[in-house]
Design a protein around this motif. Structure first.
Motif, PDB file in Angstrom:
ATOM      1  N   ASN A   1      -0.296  -8.598   9.629  1.00 29.42           N
ATOM      2  CA  ASN A   1      -1.275  -7.638  10.169  1.00 29.42           C
ATOM      3  C   ASN A   1      -0.842  -6.194   9.986  1.00 29.42           C
ATOM      4  OD1 ASN A   1      -2.996  -9.713  11.245  1.00 29.42           O
ATOM      5  ND2 ASN A   1      -1.456  -9.978  12.853  1.00 29.42           N
ATOM      6  N   THR A   2      -0.539  -5.835   8.761  1.00 25.03           N
ATOM      7  CA  THR A   2       0.003  -4.498   8.493  1.00 25.03           C
ATOM      8  C   THR A   2      -0.853  -3.381   9.097  1.00 25.03           C
ATOM      9  OG1 THR A   2       0.803  -5.462   6.459  1.00 25.03           O
ATOM     10  CG2 THR A   2       0.985  -3.092   6.636  1.00 25.03           C
ATOM     11  N   ASP A   3      -2.162  -3.467   8.912  1.00 21.42           N
ATOM     12  CA  ASP A   3      -3.014  -2.371   9.409  1.00 21.42           C
ATOM     13  C   ASP A   3      -2.950  -2.262  10.927  1.00 21.42           C
ATOM     14  OD1 ASP A   3      -3.557  -2.110   6.762  1.00 21.42           O
ATOM     15  OD2 ASP A   3      -5.744  -2.208   6.950  1.00 21.42           O
ATOM     16  N   ALA A   4      -2.918  -3.418  11.591  1.00 24.70           N
ATOM     17  CA  ALA A   4      -2.834  -3.403  13.057  1.00 24.70           C
ATOM     18  C   ALA A   4      -1.481  -2.860  13.509  1.00 24.70           C
ATOM     19  CB  ALA A   4      -3.061  -4.814  13.605  1.00 24.70           C
ATOM     20  N   GLN A   5      -0.435  -3.152  12.750  1.00 27.96           N
ATOM     21  CA  GLN A   5       0.896  -2.615  13.076  1.00 27.96           C
ATOM     22  C   GLN A   5       0.856  -1.088  12.990  1.00 27.96           C
ATOM     23  OE1 GLN A   5       3.721  -4.620  13.693  1.00 27.96           O
ATOM     24  NE2 GLN A   5       3.344  -6.567  12.682  1.00 27.96           N
ATOM     25  N   ILE A   6       0.209  -0.599  11.950  1.00 26.98           N
ATOM     26  CA  ILE A   6       0.144   0.853  11.732  1.00 26.98           C
ATOM     27  C   ILE A   6      -0.605   1.529  12.874  1.00 26.98           C
ATOM     28  CG2 ILE A   6      -0.913   2.634  10.241  1.00 26.98           C
ATOM     29  CD1 ILE A   6      -0.134   0.784   7.852  1.00 26.98           C
TER      30      ILE A   6
ATOM     31  N   MET B  94       9.080  -1.500   4.889  1.00 25.00           N
ATOM     32  CA  MET B  94       8.730  -0.740   3.701  1.00 25.00           C
ATOM     33  C   MET B  94       7.255  -0.940   3.366  1.00 25.00           C
ATOM     34  SD  MET B  94      10.247   1.486   2.082  1.00 25.00           S
ATOM     35  CE  MET B  94      11.816   1.736   1.318  1.00 25.00           C
ATOM     36  N   SER B  95       6.734  -2.178   3.506  1.00 18.24           N
ATOM     37  CA  SER B  95       5.311  -2.339   3.159  1.00 18.24           C
ATOM     38  C   SER B  95       4.406  -1.665   4.196  1.00 18.24           C
ATOM     39  CB  SER B  95       4.922  -3.787   2.882  1.00 18.24           C
ATOM     40  OG  SER B  95       5.361  -4.620   3.877  1.00 18.24           O
ATOM     41  N   ILE B  96       4.853  -1.575   5.436  1.00 20.51           N
ATOM     42  CA  ILE B  96       4.070  -0.834   6.445  1.00 20.51           C
ATOM     43  C   ILE B  96       3.985   0.648   6.028  1.00 20.51           C
ATOM     44  CG2 ILE B  96       4.130   0.068   8.818  1.00 20.51           C
ATOM     45  CD1 ILE B  96       5.249  -2.600   9.741  1.00 20.51           C
ATOM     46  N   ILE B  97       5.137   1.197   5.634  1.00 21.18           N
ATOM     47  CA  ILE B  97       5.170   2.618   5.270  1.00 21.18           C
ATOM     48  C   ILE B  97       4.287   2.892   4.045  1.00 21.18           C
ATOM     49  CG2 ILE B  97       6.664   4.474   4.407  1.00 21.18           C
ATOM     50  CD1 ILE B  97       8.939   3.247   6.112  1.00 21.18           C
ATOM     51  N   LYS B  98       4.411   2.005   3.043  1.00 21.38           N
ATOM     52  CA  LYS B  98       3.629   2.222   1.819  1.00 21.38           C
ATOM     53  C   LYS B  98       2.135   2.128   2.114  1.00 21.38           C
ATOM     54  CE  LYS B  98       7.294   2.824  -0.580  1.00 21.38           C
ATOM     55  NZ  LYS B  98       7.712   4.170  -0.904  1.00 21.38           N
ATOM     56  N   ARG B  99       1.774   1.177   2.969  1.00 24.02           N
ATOM     57  CA  ARG B  99       0.364   1.024   3.341  1.00 24.02           C
ATOM     58  C   ARG B  99      -0.120   2.278   4.094  1.00 24.02           C
ATOM     59  NH1 ARG B  99      -4.450   0.163   2.567  1.00 24.02           N
ATOM     60  NH2 ARG B  99      -5.755  -0.564   4.267  1.00 24.02           N
ATOM     61  N   ALA B 100       0.708   2.788   4.989  1.00 25.58           N
ATOM     62  CA  ALA B 100       0.340   3.994   5.741  1.00 25.58           C
ATOM     63  C   ALA B 100       0.121   5.161   4.787  1.00 25.58           C
ATOM     64  CB  ALA B 100       1.417   4.326   6.764  1.00 25.58           C
ATOM     65  N   GLU B 101       0.953   5.228   3.758  1.00 22.15           N
ATOM     66  CA  GLU B 101       0.790   6.312   2.774  1.00 22.15           C
ATOM     67  C   GLU B 101      -0.517   6.148   1.986  1.00 22.15           C
ATOM     68  OE1 GLU B 101       5.360   7.811   1.949  1.00 22.15           O
ATOM     69  OE2 GLU B 101       4.567   6.208   0.688  1.00 22.15           O
ATOM     70  N   GLU B 102      -0.820   4.880   1.646  1.00 25.74           N
ATOM     71  CA  GLU B 102      -2.091   4.612   0.957  1.00 25.74           C
ATOM     72  C   GLU B 102      -3.273   5.071   1.797  1.00 25.74           C
ATOM     73  OE1 GLU B 102      -0.787   0.434  -1.038  1.00 25.74           O
ATOM     74  OE2 GLU B 102      -2.681   0.419   0.099  1.00 25.74           O
TER      75      GLU B 102
END
Ligand SMILES: [Zn+2]
Length: 427
Positions: free
Chosen positions: A165-170, A189-197
């Protein structure tokens, strides 16, 4: 070295003198072995087969007389003596919870009395006031619940977000102004990259300043990126699921991981079970001395490391493992030293003149011989010079000299190959 302050440490064990630790460990070991022998049938069998009694183990060195139990043995024993393989050392109703890990291995647990992860998360600087997302799974495996309790032992607030749930984590990180992360480095790292996207500037928009990792290796490049680019202070811990917890952990020195005093930890030659000295590479073997539930003795982790005895600037006095350099299955012994596939790969990767390689171990007479077969990236490369550089660099990392470097035509070494092939025949 600066003097340690009272709240630098999670408990008084971390600052014990070497003499106090030796006393603490031998007393704990004797008690644990006697308890296991009296209550866990498989522990008793281990002693009986070795022909010794727990009272004959007077010091850590005496453990060498007992065999190493590994994951495969545990799985086999749990199959033949369900459900706990004869290692449960308390009455069944004393078990608080049971974790299930691949195998399957059933891991009985008691909540009281043991700081499974608190000490390592404390050493990573988590304190009251921190708000922490705990990202491993909360079911079956021990990770989620145990890290959760570890964060609470540091009096920080936990948000049990669990896995995925990356988006929910963000969103949670932004809404709650999350300051800490526990879980695997790749997921952060994938949370951070997704947040940057999504258009965020991580340093500006997020309050995250601290991360504690376990479950996978923290690559130096990943650590550097997290720390310098994103301003996150990172820490790691070495945990062994079948032992139910953290076995060694990093401090602010970030140079090796301190042994947990809740275990007697040995670095051994996996073939003979003999203990090795500081700086010598071998398998990490641990015996819990603070876990009355689980009568495991000399549990072989299959992980390869060595230990350091030099004092640590953080003031903790326990020895440190230098990091996990590989698995016993990926290591081949050459002239008494382990050559670890991953380390060899690291060295060879430093040379961009090399397109493909394979290490071969064979034996001439009484001597092991280590041969590197190499395909060059291009034919114009100076072989003699490369041989010279490689012969010098290889033993600096792998601690064994290359006996021969052979250049082979391109396409000789298959793409899918083992890094080290052992061609010695012992019959
Ligand atoms: Zn330290």
């Amino acid at each position: 070295m600066r003097a340690a302050k009272k709240d630098d440490f999670f408990d008084e064990l971390e600052g014990m003198t070497l003499e106090a630790r030796e006393r603490y460990q031998t007393t704990g070991l004797k008690k644990a072995l006697e308890h296991a022998y009296a209550n866990a049938p498989s522990a008793k069998e281990i002693f009986d087969r070795a022909g010794i009694k727990p009272t004959e183990v007077r010091q850590v060195k005496d453990l060498e007389q007992l065999p190493i139990t590994r994951k495969g043995d545990l799985i086999e024993l749990q199959r033949s003596k369900p459900p706990y393989g004869g290692f449960l050392a308390v009455p069944l109703e004393e078990v608080d919870r049971v974790f299930i890990t691949p195998g399957p291995i059933y891991g009985p647990h008691q909540i009281e009395g043991i700081s499974w992860f608190g000490k390592t998360i404390y050493a990573a600087g988590f304190r009251k006031g921190d708000i922490v997302i705990n990202t491993p799974t909360y079911h079956m495996s021990p990770a989620g619940l145990l890290f959760h309790e570890g964060v609470r032992a540091c009096k920080a607030t936990v948000v049990p977000t669990g896995v995925g749930n990356t988006d929910a984590q963000i969103k949670t990180m932004l809404d709650l102004k999350v300051t800490g992360y526990t879980g695997m480095p790749s997921f952060l790292m994938s949370i951070i990259k997704r947040a940057e996207e999504m258009g965020h500037d991580f340093r500006r928009d997020f309050a995250l300043k601290r991360a504690w990792f376990t479950g996978e290796m923290l690559a130096p490049a990943t650590r550097k990126e997290l720390e310098t680019r994103y301003g996150i202070d990172t820490y790691q811990c070495y945990a062994v699921t079948d032992l139910g917890g953290c076995v060694a952990y990093e401090c602010s020195g970030k140079a090796g991981m301190h042994f947990m005093d809740e275990y007697v930890i040995e670095i051994v030659d996996p073939d003979t079970g003999k203990q090795l000295g500081p700086g010598e590479t071998g398998e990490i073997v641990a015996t819990p001395i603070h876990n009355p539930v689980w009568g495991l003795i000399r549990y072989g982790t299959g992980d390869i490391s060595s230990y350091l005895v030099e004092p640590c600037p953080c003031g903790r006095t326990a020895y440190r493992i230098s990091g996990i350099v590989g698995r016993t299955a990926d290591a081949v012994k050459v002239r008494g030293m382990f050559v670890i596939a991953k380390q060899a790969e690291q060295v060879l990767a430093e040379f961009n003149q090399i397109a493909q390689f394979q290490l071969i171990v064979n034996r001439t007479g009484e001597r092991d011989e280590l041969v590197a077969k190499i395909e060059l990236a291009d034919e114009s490369i100076d072989e003699a010079r490369l041989s010279l550089l490689l012969s010098e660099r290889f033993p600096q990392v792998c601690r064994v000299k290359l006996d021969k470097i052979e250049y082979v035509p391109q396409g000789t070494i298959p793409q899918e190959r083992r890094t080290i092939v052992d061609e010695r025949r012992w019959e």
